[in-house]
Design a protein around this motif. Structure first.
Motif, short mmCIF file in Angstrom:
data_model
loop_
_atom_site.label_atom_id
_atom_site.label_comp_id
_atom_site.label_asym_id
_atom_site.label_seq_id
_atom_site.Cartn_x
_atom_site.Cartn_y
_atom_site.Cartn_z
N TYR A 69 -21.18 -6.68 -0.15
CA TYR A 69 -20.09 -7.42 0.47
C TYR A 69 -19.38 -8.33 -0.53
CZ TYR A 69 -17.63 -11.00 3.04
OH TYR A 69 -16.66 -11.87 3.47
N ARG A 70 -20.16 -9.08 -1.31
CA ARG A 70 -19.58 -10.01 -2.28
C ARG A 70 -18.77 -9.24 -3.34
NH1 ARG A 70 -17.72 -13.78 -1.35
NH2 ARG A 70 -19.51 -14.64 -0.29
N HIS A 71 -19.29 -8.11 -3.81
CA HIS A 71 -18.59 -7.28 -4.79
C HIS A 71 -17.26 -6.79 -4.21
CE1 HIS A 71 -17.78 -3.69 -7.31
NE2 HIS A 71 -18.36 -4.40 -8.27
N ARG A 72 -17.31 -6.27 -3.00
CA ARG A 72 -16.10 -5.74 -2.35
C ARG A 72 -15.09 -6.86 -2.10
NH1 ARG A 72 -18.18 -3.07 2.16
NH2 ARG A 72 -18.56 -1.33 0.76
N ALA A 73 -15.55 -7.99 -1.58
CA ALA A 73 -14.63 -9.10 -1.29
C ALA A 73 -13.99 -9.65 -2.56
CB ALA A 73 -15.39 -10.22 -0.56
N ALA A 74 -14.76 -9.77 -3.63
CA ALA A 74 -14.22 -10.29 -4.89
C ALA A 74 -13.20 -9.32 -5.48
CB ALA A 74 -15.35 -10.57 -5.87
N GLU A 102 -10.72 -13.73 -16.66
CA GLU A 102 -9.90 -14.58 -15.78
C GLU A 102 -9.77 -14.03 -14.36
OE1 GLU A 102 -9.02 -17.52 -16.75
OE2 GLU A 102 -9.26 -17.32 -18.92
N THR A 103 -10.48 -12.99 -14.04
CA THR A 103 -10.47 -12.40 -12.70
C THR A 103 -11.75 -11.59 -12.52
OG1 THR A 103 -9.12 -11.16 -11.11
CG2 THR A 103 -9.27 -10.25 -13.36
N PHE A 104 -12.04 -11.19 -11.31
CA PHE A 104 -13.23 -10.38 -11.05
C PHE A 104 -12.99 -8.96 -11.53
CE2 PHE A 104 -16.04 -7.70 -8.55
CZ PHE A 104 -17.24 -8.39 -8.65
N LEU A 105 -13.99 -8.39 -12.17
CA LEU A 105 -13.93 -7.01 -12.64
C LEU A 105 -14.94 -6.15 -11.88
CD1 LEU A 105 -13.76 -7.58 -16.51
CD2 LEU A 105 -11.85 -7.24 -14.91
N ASP A 106 -14.64 -4.87 -11.76
CA ASP A 106 -15.55 -3.95 -11.08
C ASP A 106 -16.92 -3.93 -11.73
OD1 ASP A 106 -13.41 -3.34 -9.48
OD2 ASP A 106 -13.04 -1.37 -10.36
N ALA A 107 -17.01 -4.22 -13.03
CA ALA A 107 -18.26 -4.16 -13.79
C ALA A 107 -19.17 -5.35 -13.54
CB ALA A 107 -17.96 -4.04 -15.28
N VAL A 133 -25.92 -12.93 -17.79
CA VAL A 133 -25.70 -13.63 -16.53
C VAL A 133 -24.52 -14.56 -16.72
CG1 VAL A 133 -26.67 -15.28 -14.88
CG2 VAL A 133 -28.14 -13.51 -15.89
N ARG A 134 -23.59 -14.50 -15.77
CA ARG A 134 -22.40 -15.36 -15.81
C ARG A 134 -22.17 -15.95 -14.43
NH1 ARG A 134 -17.49 -12.75 -18.61
NH2 ARG A 134 -17.03 -14.95 -18.91
N TYR A 135 -21.30 -16.95 -14.36
CA TYR A 135 -21.01 -17.65 -13.11
C TYR A 135 -19.55 -17.45 -12.75
CZ TYR A 135 -20.96 -21.42 -9.67
OH TYR A 135 -20.84 -22.13 -8.51
N PHE A 136 -19.27 -17.07 -11.51
CA PHE A 136 -17.92 -16.83 -11.04
C PHE A 136 -17.54 -17.91 -10.04
CE2 PHE A 136 -14.46 -14.84 -8.79
CZ PHE A 136 -13.82 -14.10 -9.78
N MET A 137 -16.46 -18.64 -10.36
CA MET A 137 -16.02 -19.74 -9.50
C MET A 137 -14.51 -19.61 -9.34
SD MET A 137 -16.68 -23.82 -10.02
CE MET A 137 -15.90 -23.83 -11.62
N ALA A 138 -14.07 -18.90 -8.32
CA ALA A 138 -12.66 -18.63 -8.03
C ALA A 138 -12.06 -17.68 -9.06
CB ALA A 138 -11.85 -19.90 -7.92
N ILE A 139 -12.26 -17.95 -10.34
CA ILE A 139 -11.88 -17.01 -11.40
C ILE A 139 -13.05 -16.88 -12.35
CG2 ILE A 139 -9.41 -17.51 -11.28
CD1 ILE A 139 -9.77 -19.17 -13.86
N ASP A 140 -12.96 -15.87 -13.17
CA ASP A 140 -14.01 -15.62 -14.17
C ASP A 140 -13.76 -16.55 -15.34
OD1 ASP A 140 -15.90 -14.43 -15.88
OD2 ASP A 140 -14.40 -13.02 -16.61
N GLY A 141 -14.62 -17.50 -15.55
CA GLY A 141 -14.43 -18.43 -16.65
C GLY A 141 -15.70 -18.69 -17.41
N GLY A 142 -15.55 -19.07 -18.65
CA GLY A 142 -16.70 -19.41 -19.47
C GLY A 142 -17.44 -18.19 -19.97
N GLY A 143 -18.33 -18.43 -20.89
CA GLY A 143 -19.11 -17.35 -21.48
C GLY A 143 -20.41 -17.13 -20.73
N PRO A 144 -21.29 -16.33 -21.28
CA PRO A 144 -22.58 -16.06 -20.64
C PRO A 144 -23.41 -17.33 -20.47
CG PRO A 144 -22.16 -14.50 -22.42
CD PRO A 144 -21.11 -15.56 -22.51
N ILE A 145 -24.07 -17.44 -19.33
CA ILE A 145 -25.02 -18.53 -19.10
C ILE A 145 -26.34 -18.18 -19.78
CG2 ILE A 145 -26.27 -19.87 -17.37
CD1 ILE A 145 -24.04 -19.16 -15.39
N PHE A 146 -26.76 -16.93 -19.60
CA PHE A 146 -27.97 -16.41 -20.21
C PHE A 146 -27.69 -15.00 -20.71
CE2 PHE A 146 -29.76 -19.72 -17.55
CZ PHE A 146 -30.69 -20.28 -18.40
N ASP A 147 -28.40 -14.60 -21.77
CA ASP A 147 -28.21 -13.27 -22.33
C ASP A 147 -28.74 -12.17 -21.43
OD1 ASP A 147 -26.85 -13.98 -24.62
OD2 ASP A 147 -28.67 -14.22 -25.80
#
Length: 196
Positions: A69-74, A102-107, A133-147
């Motif tokens: 659901y989250r993947h489809r909605a994003a 800067e946006t959600f990607l299918d990957a 591992v990355r964090y998505f908050m409205a847009i895709d921002g910042g680099g990896p949180i963890f490898d």
């Protein structure tokens, strides 16, 4: 250590269910398959008179249904990147894992969310940071949180096993639930600092 929180974790889904979720999203990493072979996400009770807590710091583990659901909605609510220039779609197409789109990607494969629409995900694009591992908050921002997902889980485990905070949150057990409280000076061991 936190039986109420542990009881909210669903049993692992079948291999077939994991494969169906992968087909509905994108090609998963082996680590993500292993992650969902060990647990089936967190199921919160309808009643709210008892804290259940979360295994991850203020993040509920997604079930496979929640992940799809989250993947489809994003995907349906992608951020507008027109202001980044006409070459931006091509730039994103050539990026490796860990690059900011800067946006959600299918990957991207979500695996945990905060309940307010933000979530953590695995970046499955190829490259040095494949599986980060990355964090998505409205847009895709910042680099990896963890490898990797394994290093993220290890950091959370270390925080729960020790008195140290995780990114400014202190793991606390209350009535069998694992809760994450904002760290203040009284919670921190001598010499430690909240992570900025």
């Amino acid at each position: 250590m936190a039986p109420v929180t542990a009881a909210s974790i669903a049993p692992p889904p079948s291999r077939e269910a994991r494969q169906e979720a992968e087909q509905a999203t994108t090609l998963w990493t082996e680590e993500l398959h292993e992650f969902f072979s060990l647990q089936g996400g967190q199921v919160f009770p309808v009643r709210s008179d008892q804290w259940v807590g979360t295994v991850l710091p203020d993040r509920g583990l997604l079930t496979l249904e929640g992940l799809i659901y989250r993947h489809r909605a994003a995907r349906e609510m992608r951020a507008n990147t027109d202001d980044l220039g006409p070459e931006w779609p091509e730039v994103v197409h050539t990026q490796e894992a860990g690059g900011t789109a800067e946006t959600f990607l299918d990957a991207y494969v979500p695996f945990a969310e905060d309940g307010a629409g933000d979530f953590e995900y695995i970046d499955t694009r190829p490259g040095k940071h494949h599986g980060c591992v990355r964090y998505f908050m409205a847009i895709d921002g910042g680099g990896p949180i963890f490898d990797s997902l394994a290093s993220y889980v290890a950091a959370v485990h270390h925080s729960v096993e020790s008195p140290y905070d995780y990114n400014g949150l202190i793991p606390t057990r209350i009535d069998g639930a694992l809760l994450w409280e904002v760290a203040d000076a009284s919670h921190l061991p001598a010499g430690s600092q909240p992570i900025d």
